[in-house]
Design a protein around this motif. Structure first.
Motif, mmCIF file in Angstrom:
data_model
loop_
_atom_site.group_PDB
_atom_site.id
_atom_site.type_symbol
_atom_site.label_atom_id
_atom_site.label_comp_id
_atom_site.label_asym_id
_atom_site.label_seq_id
_atom_site.Cartn_x
_atom_site.Cartn_y
_atom_site.Cartn_z
ATOM 1 N N THR A 21 -6.805 2.067 -0.035
ATOM 2 C CA THR A 21 -6.764 0.640 0.262
ATOM 3 C C THR A 21 -6.230 0.420 1.674
ATOM 4 O O THR A 21 -5.264 1.044 2.081
ATOM 5 C CB THR A 21 -5.854 -0.092 -0.750
ATOM 6 O OG1 THR A 21 -6.303 0.217 -2.076
ATOM 7 C CG2 THR A 21 -5.882 -1.579 -0.551
ATOM 8 N N LEU A 60 -1.351 3.336 -2.640
ATOM 9 C CA LEU A 60 -2.755 2.914 -2.761
ATOM 10 C C LEU A 60 -3.539 3.518 -1.603
ATOM 11 O O LEU A 60 -3.928 2.828 -0.664
ATOM 12 C CB LEU A 60 -2.854 1.384 -2.752
ATOM 13 C CG LEU A 60 -2.053 0.648 -3.817
ATOM 14 C CD1 LEU A 60 -2.116 -0.849 -3.598
ATOM 15 C CD2 LEU A 60 -2.528 1.018 -5.207
ATOM 16 N N ILE A 110 0.840 -1.205 0.000
ATOM 17 C CA ILE A 110 0.000 0.000 0.000
ATOM 18 C C ILE A 110 0.871 1.250 0.000
ATOM 19 O O ILE A 110 0.637 2.186 -0.772
ATOM 20 C CB ILE A 110 -0.961 -0.014 1.209
ATOM 21 C CG1 ILE A 110 -2.022 -1.103 1.004
ATOM 22 C CG2 ILE A 110 -1.600 1.351 1.425
ATOM 23 C CD1 ILE A 110 -2.834 -1.423 2.249
ATOM 24 N N ASP A 170 4.132 -1.448 -11.484
ATOM 25 C CA ASP A 170 3.949 -1.853 -10.086
ATOM 26 C C ASP A 170 4.800 -3.079 -9.752
ATOM 27 O O ASP A 170 5.334 -3.188 -8.655
ATOM 28 C CB ASP A 170 2.472 -2.156 -9.797
ATOM 29 C CG ASP A 170 1.575 -0.940 -9.951
ATOM 30 O OD1 ASP A 170 2.021 0.178 -9.613
ATOM 31 O OD2 ASP A 170 0.435 -1.104 -10.417
#
Length: 95
Positions: A31, A28, A23, A53
């Protein structure tokens, strides 16, 4: 039995830590660790990550766990899910 329980606890802690690191590394923001299923695919339909990623995740493995993956085919297997990443890290730490 006791060794298995310790390994299980270590594995669960590692998976939680990995989720937090993913994360953070991939920014993110919406998330939470509990939003990421251990066995869900990280790429495609699962978390929806892409090839950029995957490079970030390889850097994460190298930086945080001192694990360098040279073979892209091995990398694809390792980065399938949080579970496969954790299993790979545990196998390298046990070696």
């Amino acid at each position: 039995m006791r060794h298995w329980r310790k390994t299980y606890n270590n594995m669960e802690a590692l998976k939680l830590k990995l989720k937090q690191q993913i994360i953070e590394a991939l920014n993110l923001q919406d998330t939470k660790p509990e939003d990421i299923d251990d066995n869900a695919p990280l790429f495609g339909e699962g978390l929806g990550l892409d090839s950029i990623d995957s490079l970030e995740l390889m850097v994460l493995l190298e930086r945080n766990y001192k694990i360098k993956v040279e073979d892209p085919r091995e990398g694809r297997k390792i980065l399938q899910s949080v579970q496969t990443m954790a299993e790979f890290i545990m196998s390298k730490q046990a070696a």
